[in-house]
Design a protein around this motif. Structure first.
Motif, PDB file in Angstrom:
ATOM      1  N   ASN A   2       0.828  -1.214   0.000  1.00 41.29           N
ATOM      2  CA  ASN A   2       0.000   0.000   0.000  1.00 41.29           C
ATOM      3  C   ASN A   2       0.855   1.252   0.000  1.00 41.29           C
ATOM      4  O   ASN A   2       0.592   2.193  -0.749  1.00 41.29           O
ATOM      5  CB  ASN A   2      -0.898   0.009   1.243  1.00 41.29           C
ATOM      6  N   ALA A   3       1.885   1.249   0.863  1.00 42.86           N
ATOM      7  CA  ALA A   3       2.744   2.432   0.971  1.00 42.86           C
ATOM      8  C   ALA A   3       3.500   2.659  -0.329  1.00 42.86           C
ATOM      9  O   ALA A   3       3.674   3.803  -0.768  1.00 42.86           O
ATOM     10  CB  ALA A   3       3.720   2.255   2.136  1.00 42.86           C
ATOM     11  N   THR A   6       1.165   4.217  -2.721  1.00 42.33           N
ATOM     12  CA  THR A   6       0.863   5.598  -2.306  1.00 42.33           C
ATOM     13  C   THR A   6       1.985   6.539  -2.750  1.00 42.33           C
ATOM     14  O   THR A   6       1.722   7.618  -3.302  1.00 42.33           O
ATOM     15  CB  THR A   6       0.705   5.670  -0.763  1.00 42.33           C
ATOM     16  N   ILE A   7       3.228   6.110  -2.520  1.00 45.17           N
ATOM     17  CA  ILE A   7       4.369   6.950  -2.922  1.00 45.17           C
ATOM     18  C   ILE A   7       4.462   7.034  -4.450  1.00 45.17           C
ATOM     19  O   ILE A   7       4.722   8.098  -5.012  1.00 45.17           O
ATOM     20  CB  ILE A   7       5.680   6.402  -2.305  1.00 45.17           C
ATOM     21  N   PRO A  94       5.994   5.569   9.195  1.00 48.43           N
ATOM     22  CA  PRO A  94       6.185   4.126   9.446  1.00 48.43           C
ATOM     23  C   PRO A  94       6.359   3.335   8.150  1.00 48.43           C
ATOM     24  O   PRO A  94       5.430   2.658   7.677  1.00 48.43           O
ATOM     25  CB  PRO A  94       4.904   3.724  10.200  1.00 48.43           C
ATOM     26  N   LEU A  95       7.539   3.468   7.567  1.00 44.64           N
ATOM     27  CA  LEU A  95       7.847   2.820   6.286  1.00 44.64           C
ATOM     28  C   LEU A  95       9.212   2.154   6.374  1.00 44.64           C
ATOM     29  O   LEU A  95      10.072   2.608   7.122  1.00 44.64           O
ATOM     30  CB  LEU A  95       7.926   3.860   5.157  1.00 44.64           C
ATOM     31  N   GLU A  99      10.461   0.418   0.741  1.00 43.54           N
ATOM     32  CA  GLU A  99       9.144   0.874   0.281  1.00 43.54           C
ATOM     33  C   GLU A  99       9.247   2.275  -0.333  1.00 43.54           C
ATOM     34  O   GLU A  99       8.604   2.570  -1.345  1.00 43.54           O
ATOM     35  CB  GLU A  99       8.152   0.878   1.448  1.00 43.54           C
TER      36      GLU A  99
END
Lengths: 274, 280
Positions: A2-3, A6-7, A94-95, A99
């Protein structure tokens, strides 16, 4: 994941809202149309060439421009954020680091590929309307190869970015790499062949060291396997292993090039200070 | 099980090449308290915060809400909201888009974006681009982004250093509200203005070492009668003197002419109890 997505979406949004993506797409469109039109003029009549001839005309130009765009934009991704102070902020979320890198890689490569596709798409539609010959398959195949090269070069740009303290340093390294792979590689190789009597396997290995050369030979093999324009490496490969095997070897090498730089970039990014 | 301390730092050390920037720093921060990390440029404030975030390698041990940041940085950062010294949003992003991006990364609902804008008193600027915001608005947006996922710990890196006194007051009010909600706050600063209203504890860093740990009152008592060379970091000497008075640390400017313009020599004097009562 997901992260990462998103990025990646953020990178694409930033690219769309900035001017470089539009400028790059327009440049590609104009070059594609201009080369097609001027190519026909040189043959004695004014008008647009068909897809195959346009594709062949564009090959060398794309092999210069697409790597330049991918290397320079990739090189700015991490080093630019580091210089602006935004990298620490992103890493404060929080990555995992991979990621952040994967998101930037996907987003940048997708943005450059999108701009390239837009440019070629518009040009393709215009040429299709002007000519009777409809060799769209060749055109699409060529576009796919250029996008693969973009993916490779974005990864190399990111690796350069990961080791650079400033954006200027990363850009300098990117330009150096571009100059070597786009211009100096052949000269260096000719020098090595003269000095060491390199032939056979050595030549093939040398060909696989340069992703631009891989894409160039792969594109020519698919478009028009003419030994004259394949160059010494391509000619050797075709004569030694044949068209089908050459395609497999070059495709495998291209896939390796797509994975290797970003893996190295990830390792470098993990081991460097924010 | 809740950890004993919100933040625990044991023998923290950090070097950049051959330069030792943090050396044997040890402190604990209680749940719900506010700690001010004081020090001049190069004292190690930002590096300390980066170690607490787990974004740089370091020696020693750091735990945030019982989670070690070295080995479980991603988990530890779920408990931390961070405000960098320079707000790190895209200039072209709207306030709502900037917060939505952080909300997506932290996997919190979009409804929190509205809450954050309201908390930062920026609801009316929701569609405004970050590049069009004033410095004070940007810092309030950054603080709202830090609090977006409701983390128990907030790390603020000189959040008010570039703000005028009005914007600084607004930001301090917002920090005070978040503290009132039970957040543990660690803020680095070289500005003493209003610190005694916010901080339960002051940690003074000097060239990477912990020079003092205690309350603002204890710090005031410690420095009384001593002379100091103060780096103003671009603040005017008058503003700095006012800030000292407001913080209850009266001092006298001694020999400004003998020092570079950005520094001044101070002599700390006895606090004026009447002045403190008047302010209270």
């Amino acid at each position: 994941m997901n992260a990462v997505m998103t990025i990646a979406r953020k990178e694409i949004r930033d690219a769309v809202s900035s001017t470089w993506l539009i400028a790059y797409a327009v440049l590609f469109t104009l070059l594609a149309l201009g080369l097609s039109y001027l190519g026909q003029r040189n043959l004695g009549s004014v008008g647009f060439e068909n897809f195959s001839r346009t594709t062949a005309s564009l090959l060398n130009l794309c092999l210069l421009l697409a790597p330049l765009a991918a290397l320079t934009l990739g090189s700015g991704a991490i080093a630019g954020d580091r210089e602006r102070g935004t990298l620490t902020y992103l890493l404060s979320q929080p990555l995992d680091r991979w990621e952040v890198l994967a998101g930037k890689y996907l987003g940048l490569a997708a943005s450059i590929a999108l701009a390239t596709t837009l440019g070629f798409g518009v040009a393709g539609v215009v040429i299709a309307l002007q000519t009777s010959a409809m060799d769209v398959g060749t055109y699409v195949l060529f576009l796919a190869l250029v996008i693969a090269l973009i993916v490779v070069m974005t990864g190399i740009g990111l690796a350069l970015s990961a080791v650079s303290k400033t954006r200027a340093q990363a850009l300098g390294l990117a330009m150096l790499v571009w100059f070597v792979v786009a211009f100096a590689f052949d000269l260096i190789l000719i020098g090595m062949v003269s000095a060491t009597s390199m032939h056979g396997g050595g030549l093939l290995a040398a060909l696989l060291l340069n992703p631009i050369e891989i894409v160039r030979v792969l594109a020519i093999i698919q478009l028009e396997p003419d030994l004259q324009i394949l160059g010494p490496f391509g000619s050797y490969l075709m004569e030694r292993v044949g068209r089908a095997n050459a395609t497999v070897i070059l495709s495998a090498a291209l896939l390796m090039w797509m994975a290797l730089p970003v893996t190295i970039a990830s390792w470098l990014f993990e081991s460097r200070e924010a | 099980m809740e950890s004993r301390f919100a933040v625990s730092v044991q023998h923290l050390g950090k070097s950049y090449g051959s330069v030792r920037v943090l050396d044997d720093i040890t402190f604990d921060v209680r749940h719900g308290s506010c700690v001010a990390l004081l020090g001049g440029n190069g004292a190690g404030k930002t590096t300390t915060l980066k170690c607490l975030l787990g974004v740089v390698p370091f020696e020693g041990a750091v735990e945030v809400e019982g989670v070690p940041t070295r080995t479980r940085g991603k988990d530890a950062r779920r408990n931390i909201g961070y405000v960098p010294q320079i707000p790190a949003f895209g200039e072209q992003d709207t306030c709502a888009a900037a917060l939505s991006f952080i909300a997506e990364l932290r996997r919190v609902g979009k409804e929190r974006v509205g809450w954050a804008l309201e908390t930062a008193n920026l609801s009316a600027q929701s569609a405004m681009k970050v590049g069009e915001l004033s410095g004070g608005m940007r810092q309030r947006l950054a603080l709202a982004a830090a609090a977006l996922s409701d983390p128990p710990v907030l790390l603020l890196d000189e959040p008010a250093s570039s703000l005028d006194s009005h914007s600084r007051r607004d930001l301090h009010e917002m920090i005070g509200r978040l503290r009132g909600e039970g957040k543990t706050i660690i803020l680095s600063t070289h500005v003493l203005d209003s610190l005694e209203h916010l901080a339960d504890q002051v940690l003074v860093l000097d060239r990477g070492r912990l020079a003092f740990a205690g309350s603002v009152g204890e710090l005031s008592a410690r420095v009384r009668g001593n002379r100091f060379v103060v780096n103003l970091n671009g603040n005017s000497p008058g503003d700095f003197m006012s800030a000292l008075l407001v913080a209850g640390i009266p001092a006298e400017r001694v020999t400004p002419a003998a020092l570079p313009w950005e520094e001044m020599l101070l002599a700390a004097s006895e606090p004026d109890p009447a002045a403190r009562e008047e302010r209270a």
